[in-house]
Motif scaffolding. Structure first.
Motif, mmCIF file in Angstrom:
data_model
loop_
_atom_site.group_PDB
_atom_site.id
_atom_site.type_symbol
_atom_site.label_atom_id
_atom_site.label_comp_id
_atom_site.label_asym_id
_atom_site.label_seq_id
_atom_site.Cartn_x
_atom_site.Cartn_y
_atom_site.Cartn_z
ATOM 1 N N LYS A 1 0.823 -1.210 0.000
ATOM 2 C CA LYS A 1 0.000 0.000 0.000
ATOM 3 C C LYS A 1 0.857 1.259 0.000
ATOM 4 O O LYS A 1 0.553 2.238 -0.690
ATOM 5 C CB LYS A 1 -0.954 -0.010 1.202
ATOM 6 N N THR A 2 1.932 1.237 0.771
ATOM 7 C CA THR A 2 2.807 2.410 0.845
ATOM 8 C C THR A 2 3.551 2.636 -0.468
ATOM 9 O O THR A 2 3.572 3.747 -1.007
ATOM 10 C CB THR A 2 3.819 2.246 1.993
ATOM 11 N N VAL A 3 4.160 1.571 -0.991
ATOM 12 C CA VAL A 3 4.957 1.682 -2.213
ATOM 13 C C VAL A 3 4.105 2.119 -3.395
ATOM 14 O O VAL A 3 4.530 2.943 -4.217
ATOM 15 C CB VAL A 3 5.660 0.342 -2.517
ATOM 16 N N ARG A 4 2.882 1.613 -3.486
ATOM 17 C CA ARG A 4 2.035 1.895 -4.644
ATOM 18 C C ARG A 4 1.044 3.031 -4.406
ATOM 19 O O ARG A 4 0.244 3.359 -5.279
ATOM 20 C CB ARG A 4 1.303 0.618 -5.083
ATOM 21 N N GLY A 5 1.085 3.619 -3.231
ATOM 22 C CA GLY A 5 0.264 4.799 -2.976
ATOM 23 C C GLY A 5 -1.213 4.527 -2.786
ATOM 24 O O GLY A 5 -2.054 5.368 -3.111
ATOM 25 N N TYR A 6 -1.561 3.364 -2.231
ATOM 26 C CA TYR A 6 -2.957 3.055 -1.961
ATOM 27 C C TYR A 6 -3.326 3.654 -0.597
ATOM 28 O O TYR A 6 -2.923 3.144 0.445
ATOM 29 C CB TYR A 6 -3.194 1.542 -1.965
ATOM 30 N N ASN A 7 -4.085 4.721 -0.620
ATOM 31 C CA ASN A 7 -4.357 5.446 0.624
ATOM 32 C C ASN A 7 -5.829 5.447 1.024
ATOM 33 O O ASN A 7 -6.227 6.175 1.917
ATOM 34 C CB ASN A 7 -3.850 6.889 0.508
ATOM 35 N N GLU B 1 -7.474 -1.310 -10.844
ATOM 36 C CA GLU B 1 -8.425 -2.085 -10.050
ATOM 37 C C GLU B 1 -7.609 -2.988 -9.135
ATOM 38 O O GLU B 1 -6.869 -3.850 -9.611
ATOM 39 C CB GLU B 1 -9.343 -2.919 -10.939
ATOM 40 N N ILE B 2 -7.724 -2.781 -7.821
ATOM 41 C CA ILE B 2 -6.926 -3.518 -6.842
ATOM 42 C C ILE B 2 -7.849 -4.285 -5.914
ATOM 43 O O ILE B 2 -8.730 -3.699 -5.279
ATOM 44 C CB ILE B 2 -6.027 -2.571 -6.011
ATOM 45 N N ARG B 3 -7.636 -5.578 -5.832
ATOM 46 C CA ARG B 3 -8.460 -6.434 -4.988
ATOM 47 C C ARG B 3 -7.572 -7.360 -4.153
ATOM 48 O O ARG B 3 -6.762 -8.111 -4.700
ATOM 49 C CB ARG B 3 -9.407 -7.285 -5.846
ATOM 50 N N PHE B 4 -7.745 -7.316 -2.830
ATOM 51 C CA PHE B 4 -7.105 -8.276 -1.930
ATOM 52 C C PHE B 4 -8.205 -9.175 -1.402
ATOM 53 O O PHE B 4 -9.126 -8.716 -0.719
ATOM 54 C CB PHE B 4 -6.376 -7.568 -0.788
ATOM 55 N N LEU C 1 -17.645 -13.896 -2.307
ATOM 56 C CA LEU C 1 -16.297 -13.330 -2.314
ATOM 57 C C LEU C 1 -16.281 -12.103 -1.409
ATOM 58 O O LEU C 1 -17.150 -11.235 -1.503
ATOM 59 C CB LEU C 1 -15.878 -12.909 -3.730
ATOM 60 N N LYS C 2 -15.302 -12.059 -0.538
ATOM 61 C CA LYS C 2 -15.086 -10.903 0.328
ATOM 62 C C LYS C 2 -13.720 -10.331 -0.003
ATOM 63 O O LYS C 2 -12.719 -11.050 0.020
ATOM 64 C CB LYS C 2 -15.157 -11.306 1.801
ATOM 65 N N ALA C 3 -13.677 -9.050 -0.341
ATOM 66 C CA ALA C 3 -12.422 -8.463 -0.804
ATOM 67 C C ALA C 3 -12.189 -7.095 -0.195
ATOM 68 O O ALA C 3 -13.132 -6.340 0.087
ATOM 69 C CB ALA C 3 -12.415 -8.364 -2.327
ATOM 70 N N LEU C 4 -10.920 -6.780 -0.025
ATOM 71 C CA LEU C 4 -10.490 -5.446 0.352
ATOM 72 C C LEU C 4 -10.189 -4.702 -0.940
ATOM 73 O O LEU C 4 -9.335 -5.120 -1.722
ATOM 74 C CB LEU C 4 -9.236 -5.507 1.236
ATOM 75 N N LEU C 5 -10.902 -3.611 -1.172
ATOM 76 C CA LEU C 5 -10.699 -2.786 -2.356
ATOM 77 C C LEU C 5 -9.772 -1.632 -1.992
ATOM 78 O O LEU C 5 -10.015 -0.932 -1.004
ATOM 79 C CB LEU C 5 -12.031 -2.229 -2.885
ATOM 80 N N LEU C 6 -8.721 -1.463 -2.777
ATOM 81 C CA LEU C 6 -7.740 -0.420 -2.515
ATOM 82 C C LEU C 6 -7.767 0.618 -3.634
ATOM 83 O O LEU C 6 -8.053 0.287 -4.789
ATOM 84 C CB LEU C 6 -6.334 -1.020 -2.394
ATOM 85 N N TYR C 7 -7.439 1.861 -3.269
ATOM 86 C CA TYR C 7 -7.497 2.954 -4.250
ATOM 87 C C TYR C 7 -6.319 3.898 -4.056
ATOM 88 O O TYR C 7 -5.800 4.068 -2.951
ATOM 89 C CB TYR C 7 -8.780 3.767 -4.087
ATOM 90 N N GLN C 8 -5.948 4.526 -5.148
ATOM 91 C CA GLN C 8 -5.012 5.648 -5.118
ATOM 92 C C GLN C 8 -5.860 6.920 -5.165
ATOM 93 O O GLN C 8 -6.460 7.231 -6.188
ATOM 94 C CB GLN C 8 -4.058 5.610 -6.312
#
Length: 217
Positions: free
Chosen positions: A67-73, A105-108, A154-161
């Motif tokens: 998250k830090t390296v790719r700027g997902y805040n 589109e980021i999905r964990f 499906l349960k996912a953590l969605l990440l965004y910049q």
């Protein structure tokens, strides 16, 4: 960029999609299965990590490093299941429509199993299985679609910049001309095909040179 967690090197599962009449939740594999390597996915701009611990993911050092390296805040948890998602049938049909985004589109994946289908260099569909512990990043401008597997959960953590958004642009002649699509085609698809063609030319040249050398001797 290397963000490979020590001891977590199992590749994500992917294969060429068999366009049968089966429901989208089925695997849609050929027989025998036509597997696609993680390296091939990376050439298409898809980033993947597997076997990331999901328990207390908020404190997971490796996930936080990504998250830090790719700027997902910004992040949110989304559960896609009949009892959790409003207008489930309508939304899952929409998810499976071919589309692109003007953002990553980021999905964990925290639990369950689903499929991300992406277009290959020649336009064929590649199906990527995403399951608990997998993190996948699709680049802006890439055509794709999503489906649950037969368990329909499906349960996912969605990440965004930056500001969160789930806007999807369903494929049509106009989306082919969007700046984000043209950027993806030029910087990823065309660049990789040019690189592959150059490698072939260099290999042929080396083989020809070696053949001439053998004749000269």
């Amino acid at each position: 960029m290397e963000l490979q967690e020590p001891g977590k090197s199992l590749p994500i599962k992917a294969w060429y999609y068999n366009p049968s009449d089966a429901h989208p939740s089925h695997p849609h594999q050929y027989s025998p299965n036509r597997e696609v390597s993680t390296d091939h996915l990376h050439k298409l701009g898809v980033l993947t990590w597997t076997q990331i611990e999901t328990d207390q993911f908020e404190n997971n050092k490796f996930l936080n490093k990504i998250k830090t390296v790719r700027g997902y805040n910004y992040e949110e948890v989304l559960t896609v299941a009949p009892e959790n998602l409003q207008n489930f049938e309508e939304n899952t049909r929409r998810f499976f429509m071919e589309h692109l985004h003007d953002h990553e589109e980021i999905r964990f994946i925290l639990d369950g199993v689903g499929y991300e289908d992406v277009r290959d260099f020649d336009g064929k569909w590649i199906r990527i299985e995403i399951k608990k512990g997998d993190l996948i990043v699709l680049p802006p401008g890439m055509y794709h679609r999503f489906s649950l597997d037969s368990n329909q959960f499906l349960k996912a953590l969605l990440l965004y910049q930056g500001n969160p958004t789930r806007i999807q642009f369903e494929r049509n002649p106009e989306t082919d001309l969007m700046e984000v699509r043209l950027d993806y085609v030029q910087s990823v698809l065309e660049a990789q095909m040019l690189h592959a063609a150059t490698e072939v030319e260099e290999k042929v040249l080396v083989e020809a040179t070696e053949a001439l050398g053998a004749i000269a001797v």
